[in-house]
Design a protein around this motif. Structure first.
Motif, PDB file in Angstrom:
ATOM      1  N   ARG A  37      -7.360  -7.470  26.855  1.00 35.05           N
ATOM      2  CA  ARG A  37      -7.442  -8.033  25.643  1.00 35.05           C
ATOM      3  C   ARG A  37      -7.803  -9.619  25.921  1.00 35.05           C
ATOM      4  O   ARG A  37      -7.208 -10.180  26.936  1.00 35.05           O
ATOM      5  CB  ARG A  37      -6.354  -7.750  25.005  1.00 35.05           C
ATOM      6  CG  ARG A  37      -6.023  -6.373  24.155  1.00 35.05           C
ATOM      7  CD  ARG A  37      -4.811  -6.185  23.526  1.00 35.05           C
ATOM      8  NE  ARG A  37      -4.821  -4.831  23.116  1.00 35.05           N
ATOM      9  CZ  ARG A  37      -5.454  -4.323  21.996  1.00 35.05           C
ATOM     10  NH1 ARG A  37      -6.417  -4.937  21.534  1.00 35.05           N
ATOM     11  NH2 ARG A  37      -5.264  -2.993  21.943  1.00 35.05           N
TER      12      ARG A  37
ATOM     13  N   TYR B 255      -4.563  -9.374  19.661  1.00 34.86           N
ATOM     14  CA  TYR B 255      -5.632  -9.763  20.407  1.00 34.86           C
ATOM     15  C   TYR B 255      -6.702  -8.626  20.590  1.00 34.86           C
ATOM     16  O   TYR B 255      -6.443  -7.256  20.923  1.00 34.86           O
ATOM     17  CB  TYR B 255      -5.116  -9.743  22.143  1.00 34.86           C
ATOM     18  CG  TYR B 255      -3.985 -10.919  22.182  1.00 34.86           C
ATOM     19  CD1 TYR B 255      -4.364 -12.325  22.287  1.00 34.86           C
ATOM     20  CD2 TYR B 255      -2.659 -10.692  21.897  1.00 34.86           C
ATOM     21  CE1 TYR B 255      -3.314 -13.157  22.312  1.00 34.86           C
ATOM     22  CE2 TYR B 255      -1.614 -11.614  22.279  1.00 34.86           C
ATOM     23  CZ  TYR B 255      -2.097 -13.100  22.365  1.00 34.86           C
ATOM     24  OH  TYR B 255      -1.039 -13.861  22.406  1.00 34.86           O
TER      25      TYR B 255
ATOM     26  N   SER C 112      -9.734  -6.495  21.874  1.00 36.24           N
ATOM     27  CA  SER C 112     -10.232  -5.898  22.968  1.00 36.24           C
ATOM     28  C   SER C 112     -11.470  -6.307  23.404  1.00 36.24           C
ATOM     29  O   SER C 112     -12.466  -6.679  22.774  1.00 36.24           O
ATOM     30  CB  SER C 112     -10.150  -4.326  22.901  1.00 36.24           C
ATOM     31  OG  SER C 112      -9.074  -3.788  22.318  1.00 36.24           O
TER      32      SER C 112
END
Length: 530
Positions: free
Chosen positions: A309, A347, A349
């Motif tokens: 991420r 977050y 990917s």
């Protein structure tokens, strides 16, 4: 009536206890108390002394004929002996009567002379008793002290011998590569998922009569293996582990060259001509000594098999020279609120295709936690934590060679991911693949030495305005190691030369927030509140 009263009380008139008798009584009582106290501490020895002293006193008393009236003297004598006997009482009474007659004949003078003589005898007796008791006590104490000191010295010698043996074994094991130390049963290989990569050169054959390092490493303790690992990283420089801690740790940079000859594309300096640099050790090429820790193919596998991420596991970044700043291309994280009202950070990917597309465009990939997906890096950090006694971390930096967008990066035409800056860590740069040019500058101010926080980004022009000149201007090649203390400004970029190769290095960090100031900031408020 009167005589009987005085005899019982032991005082009064001419028939009372003489001064000499009183002194004798006091001294004998003191000697008896000392003997009794010593008997508690040293029973066997002092019982003999007490018996001898009691026998001497009886003989002297009978020879002298006693002194003073018999009431208190008789009680004291019985206490000394621990018995009550009519025969002894009769002897003492007779002696007292004889002494009184002599005193009457001499007009009292004989009592004075006899008192002085008895005082001298008793003082000598007391001295003998004190000397005997004192010698036994002091002898016992000094003996115990000597034994304790002997044991302490023996323990110190044993510890010193163990330390010397551990140091000797660690030096012997330092001829192994880091991976051979981390994984004794496997030896070195190309990486966690790269079976076809080149392996490190085999260790030198053992000296005649000495065991092979490969045979010893399996039985070595974590402490010895940790020392051997650091010595292995420093090995080609000729700088010992002890010398490193004494002269470089938290003080100045150290360049460890793997190969025996210097490259001509290192900015005119191989590391030996600048402060903090150590030239390559003669006799051998150790360029493959860091193989098996991490590779570009390992990073490709991580992106394919795992979910990385942006901002948490990976950064995609570029340094724009014209603007004098770093540009991070990570999508920003999203702050979301759950049904219970709790805020969480999500977050995005990282898509493998997108990441490699930006890499080909000249961006640097920074893996924030490579040890999460690499057993080699994880084992490396774990063992170094044993050496340093603190947490260790790592980032991996993969930077492309010259690209169409290289001019956006370094002024030298290579690619650069980060602006000049300093960190709040002790940093070890392990050059795993390719080549990269590094410039290292001293701390800008005195307050930046052993910095507790990382600096902001500097532009190259700012460094010039501050009057900072690089202490090191070197090209790291495969197998090289660069140590930088916290607070030292640095920047790095790939080279715009015919090779056009990428660069992969692993930065191992230590001592972050690990100092007395941080400790006291946590401790003192709690202590004041308590």
């Amino acid at each position: 009536m009167g005589d009987g009263k005085h005899a019982a009380a032991g005082g009064g008139g001419g028939g009372g206890m003489s001064r000499a008798a009183k002194k004798r009584a006091k001294k004998r009582q003191r000697a008896a108390e000392q003997a009794e106290e010593a008997a508690k501490n040293i029973p066997a020895a002092n019982k003999k002394t007490d018996a001898k002293n009691t026998t001497k006193k009886r003989k002297k008393k009978r020879n002298r004929g006693g002194g003073g009236e018999g009431g208190s003297e008789e009680d004291l004598s019985s206490k000394e002996r621990g018995i009550g006997g009519d025969a002894d009482d009769a002897i003492d009474d007779a002696a007292d009567e004889n002494m009184e007659k002599e005193d009457d004949r001499d007009g009292g003078g004989g009592g004075s002379v006899g008192g002085e003589s008895d005082d001298m005898d008793d003082e000598q007796l007391d001295c003998d008793v004190d000397r005997d008791l004192g010698s036994k006590k002091s002898g016992g104490k000094s003996g115990r002290k000597a034994r304790r000191e002997k044991k302490r010295k023996a323990k110190e010698e044993e510890d010193d011998e163990d330390t010397r043996e551990e140091a000797e074994v660690a030096v012997l094991l330092s001829s192994l590569t880091p991976r051979e130390i981390l994984f004794p049963s496997e030896g070195a290989r190309g990486g966690d998922d790269d079976e076809g990569a080149d392996v490190a050169d085999p260790p030198a054959p053992p000296v005649a009569g000495m065991p092979s390092p490969s045979d010893l490493i399996g039985d070595a303790t974590a402490k010895i293996r940790a020392a051997a690992l650091l010595s292995s990283l420093l090995g080609p420089s000729g700088v010992s582990r002890a010398q490193f801690y004494a002269e470089y740790w938290e003080k100045k940079p150290l360049l460890v060259r793997a190969a025996s000859t210097s490259s001509s594309s290192d900015g005119g300096n191989s590391g030996g001509g600048k402060e903090g640099g150590v030239g390559r050790k003669k006799g051998g090429d150790c360029k493959k000594r860091l193989n098996g820790l991490l590779s570009k193919s390992d990073i490709e596998t991580m992106l394919d098999r795992h979910t990385l991420r942006y901002g948490r596991d990976i950064n995609v970044t570029r340094f724009v020279s014209s603007a004098g700043r770093r540009v991070t291309l990570d999508p920003p994280p999203q702050i979301k609120t759950t049904s219970s009202g709790e805020e969480i950070t999500e977050y995005e990917s990282a898509s493998s295709d997108e990441v490699w597309s930006r890499y080909r465009d000249g961006c640097t990939l920074r893996l924030l936690c490579p040890h999460k997906h690499s057993d080699s890096v994880h084992a490396l950090l774990s063992l170094l934590e044993s050496e340093w006694g603190c947490m260790a971390g790592a980032n991996a930096y993969l930077t492309p060679g010259p690209t169409a967008n290289s001019q956006k990066g370094s002024k030298d035409g290579g690619c650069q991911g980060f602006a000049p800056h300093y960190d709040d860590i002790e940093a070890f740069v392990l050059q795993l693949e390719g080549r990269k040019r590094w410039r290292v500058y001293p701390p800008p101010t005195g307050t930046d030495v052993s910095a507790r926080t990382s600096s902001r980004d500097y532009s190259p022009d700012e460094l010039t305005e501050m009057g900072l000149e690089p202490t090191l201007d070197v090209v790291l090649e495969e197998g090289d190691v660069l140590y930088m203390p916290r607070g030292w400004v640095h920047s790095a970029h790939t080279l715009n030369d015919r090779d056009g190769t990428h660069s992969l290095h692993l930065t191992v960090s230590a001592m972050q927030n690990w100092n007395w100031a941080e400790f006291l900031e946590l401790l003192l408020p709690e202590a004041l509140e308590a």
